[in-house]
Design a protein around this motif. Structure first.
Motif, PDB file in Angstrom:
ATOM      1  N   SER A 149       0.806  -1.218   0.000  1.00  0.00           N
ATOM      2  CA  SER A 149       0.000   0.000   0.000  1.00  0.00           C
ATOM      3  C   SER A 149       0.839   1.268   0.000  1.00  0.00           C
ATOM      4  O   SER A 149       0.437   2.285  -0.573  1.00  0.00           O
ATOM      5  N   THR A 150       2.005   1.226   0.661  1.00  0.00           N
ATOM      6  CA  THR A 150       2.835   2.437   0.716  1.00  0.00           C
ATOM      7  C   THR A 150       3.777   2.553  -0.476  1.00  0.00           C
ATOM      8  O   THR A 150       4.193   3.665  -0.819  1.00  0.00           O
ATOM      9  N   GLY A 151       4.111   1.416  -1.121  1.00  0.00           N
ATOM     10  CA  GLY A 151       5.026   1.463  -2.250  1.00  0.00           C
ATOM     11  C   GLY A 151       4.562   2.378  -3.368  1.00  0.00           C
ATOM     12  O   GLY A 151       5.318   3.268  -3.803  1.00  0.00           O
ATOM     13  N   PRO A 152       3.319   2.225  -3.878  1.00  0.00           N
ATOM     14  CA  PRO A 152       2.856   3.125  -4.937  1.00  0.00           C
ATOM     15  C   PRO A 152       2.771   4.578  -4.499  1.00  0.00           C
ATOM     16  O   PRO A 152       2.878   5.487  -5.331  1.00  0.00           O
ATOM     17  N   VAL A 284     -11.488  -4.880  -7.154  1.00  0.00           N
ATOM     18  CA  VAL A 284     -12.183  -3.592  -6.984  1.00  0.00           C
ATOM     19  C   VAL A 284     -11.452  -2.723  -5.963  1.00  0.00           C
ATOM     20  O   VAL A 284     -11.382  -1.494  -6.115  1.00  0.00           O
ATOM     21  N   LEU A 285     -10.881  -3.361  -4.938  1.00  0.00           N
ATOM     22  CA  LEU A 285     -10.084  -2.599  -3.978  1.00  0.00           C
ATOM     23  C   LEU A 285      -8.861  -1.990  -4.653  1.00  0.00           C
ATOM     24  O   LEU A 285      -8.492  -0.841  -4.371  1.00  0.00           O
ATOM     25  N   THR A 289      -8.046   1.956  -4.821  1.00  0.00           N
ATOM     26  CA  THR A 289      -6.771   2.417  -4.282  1.00  0.00           C
ATOM     27  C   THR A 289      -5.983   3.206  -5.313  1.00  0.00           C
ATOM     28  O   THR A 289      -5.525   4.329  -5.052  1.00  0.00           O
ATOM     29  N   PHE A 290      -5.821   2.653  -6.504  1.00  0.00           N
ATOM     30  CA  PHE A 290      -5.014   3.337  -7.514  1.00  0.00           C
ATOM     31  C   PHE A 290      -5.737   4.524  -8.125  1.00  0.00           C
ATOM     32  O   PHE A 290      -5.092   5.496  -8.547  1.00  0.00           O
ATOM     33  N   LEU A 375      -9.477   7.284   4.332  1.00  0.00           N
ATOM     34  CA  LEU A 375      -9.571   6.438   3.138  1.00  0.00           C
ATOM     35  C   LEU A 375      -8.504   5.344   3.192  1.00  0.00           C
ATOM     36  O   LEU A 375      -8.770   4.174   2.868  1.00  0.00           O
ATOM     37  N   GLY A 376      -7.291   5.706   3.628  1.00  0.00           N
ATOM     38  CA  GLY A 376      -6.244   4.708   3.799  1.00  0.00           C
ATOM     39  C   GLY A 376      -6.608   3.685   4.862  1.00  0.00           C
ATOM     40  O   GLY A 376      -6.340   2.493   4.705  1.00  0.00           O
TER      41      GLY A 376
END
Length: 492
Positions: A149-152, A284-285, A289-290, A375-376
């Motif tokens: 989650s933190t990489g992008p 869908v998640l 997220t992206f 949201l995170g």
């Protein structure tokens, strides 16, 4: 009795998780790091923006094509050997990319790097899922989710910092010491599979390789072109989209046909309701997220007038919220099951997205930061339980296939999310980015409603699947899948 917070992982498993995450983080970072360098690379190589865009697109397509082959290769050569090979290939691509002399060579070397990432990314899921087992899969995926989650989010920030103080080549050279450390630690830590464990691997589904990888990659390319051009009605979109439909339909017919060689990805996996619901929710998640990673910086740039680096920094609360909650959500899902946590996380993300759809240039500075943080929290609360539920009823021999399906659908979901946001933002009225931003987040709300529906079919408290019986290679084809996958878990 221990609580979810007190129940500790085995020390050997903790070491293995750390070693695998060190090796896997660079592929995740590199997927988004070069996005901020398009202008710099265009000027350095005197190339058009559309050509330079293939530095990222070529990496993404190579990664996508490689994913399904990894599921078969890990059974053939073993997880440890394949992981080490992936690290070496990724480092070679990184070094070569840093030494590139023109835009064509950089694109080529990024493809090599993408093949390495296409081995490492799904294999990271496979190795962790096998090591954790059904009883610990949630907490292990929760820890892995911090990186995922933190990489992008960190990729553009790290890329921006490198470009501000160093030559662009260091975006690739920075990988080298990390990969060397990951390689040395992996040789010491990862277990070696005995040769007899790989004796019964079936022949490679060559036609499946030729169809599913390029088919999914063509779909990702079409979505990338939609994001760049803001329209469906160009040949650059329609041609790869048509190719994706033809190749994937051909693969479906091929995979469902009875024959001696089992398919690369067995579509009968989708007859399992829990698996299908889980991978749909995960896809869908990924979309939500992206889409958020793409649209939140655009809000600060186009609506509030911030520069690129400032906008990227204001995405940090989103990654922070997800990173904080994912390990706890993973632990709780091991104890309480995935369904309720996935529903709760999706509901929090939906409410946060509704809040974003109401923001404009006059909104106070604090509210968008708080909404990004919650949201995170929502996506993080759902992420580890959803991913963990994919594996809980899959026996070990189907984990590589499950990982490939999960990663491909998550990649497609991410590409759809970015294309959707770009289309809505670019087709907003001239001089009216606010309406495009609002429409983008309303679309995210609709996607999260779909996720809530899918999450209703995710199993509740998990039970371990029955081990699949051993079968000779000639009897391991698709028609025997129902006998191999074990018992469906009880749904409460």
């Amino acid at each position: 009795m221990t609580t979810p917070l007190e129940d500790k992982l085995d020390p050997a498993l903790r070491r293995m998780i750390g070693v695998i995450l060190i090796g896997g983080i660079m592929g995740i970072l590199d997927g988004s790091m070069t996005a901020v360098a398009v202008d710099t690379l265009s000027e350095r190589f005197d190339a058009s923006l559309s050509t330079t865009g293939w530095v990222s697109t070529g990496y993404l397509l190579a990664l996508t094509i490689t994913i399904p082959v990894t599921a078969w290769t890990v059974e053939k050569v073993g997880g440890r050997r394949l992981w080490l090979f992936g690290l070496v290939l990724f480092m070679a691509g990184s070094i070569a990319s840093g030494l590139a002399w023109n835009i064509g060579s950089l694109i080529l070397f990024r493809v090599v790097q993408g093949i390495g990432a296409g081995i490492l990314d799904p294999l990271m899921l496979t190795l962790l899922a096998r090591a954790a087992g059904p009883t610990h899969i949630g907490r292990v995926m929760g820890v892995m989710g911090i990186v995922g989650s933190t990489g992008p989010v960190l990729g553009p920030i790290v890329g921006g910092l490198i470009l501000q103080g160093l030559d662009w080549r260091w975006m690739f050279f920075v990988n080298v010491p990390i990969v060397i450390v990951a390689f040395v630690l992996a040789r010491r830590t990862l277990p070696t599979e005995p040769p007899e464990a790989r004796a019964a691997v079936a022949r490679l589904d060559v036609l499946g390789v030729a169809l599913i990888g390029p088919g999914v990659a063509a779909g990702v390319l079409a979505l990338s072109e939609i994001a760049q051009r803001g329209t469906f009605t160009t040949w650059q979109v329609l041609l790869p989209l048509a190719l994706a439909v033809v190749l994937l339909a051909w693969y479906a017919a091929h995979a469902l046909r009875t024959r001696e060689t089992p398919p690369l990805i067995d579509l009968r996996l989708f007859t399992r309701r829990s698996f299908t619901a889980s991978v749909v929710a995960a896809a869908v998640l990924g979309l939500a997220t992206f889409a958020s990673i793409f649209v939140i910086p655009l809000y600060y740039q186009q609506v509030r007038g911030y520069d690129v680096f400032e906008s990227g920094l204001r995405l940090a609360p989103f990654g922070l919220g997800s990173a904080l909650v994912m390990p706890l959500a993973g632990r709780l899902s091991d104890r309480w099951g995935s369904r309720n946590l996935a529903l709760t996380g999706a509901a929090i993300a939906l409410l946060s997205s509704l809040a974003f759809s109401r923001f404009d240039a006059q909104t106070g500075q604090l509210w968008p930061l708080l909404a990004a943080f919650t949201l995170g929290i929502g996506t993080g609360s759902a992420g580890a339980p959803v991913i963990g539920s994919v594996y809980r009823t899959l026996p070990p021999q189907l984990v590589p296939q499950g990982s490939s399906v999960l990663y491909m659908l998550n990649q497609l979901g991410a590409s759809i999310g970015i294309a959707m946001v770009a289309l809505l933002m670019q087709n907003a009225g001239v001089g009216d980015p606010q309406s495009g931003f609002r429409n983008a987040y309303l679309a995210v709300v609709v996607a999260l409603l779909v996720m809530i529906v899918a999450s209703l079919f995710i199993p509740g408290r998990a039970v371990a699947p029955q081990p699949a019986p051993d079968q000779p290679a000639e009897d391991s084809g698709a028609p025997r899948l129902a006998e191999r996958v074990g018992q469906e878990e009880n749904v409460k």
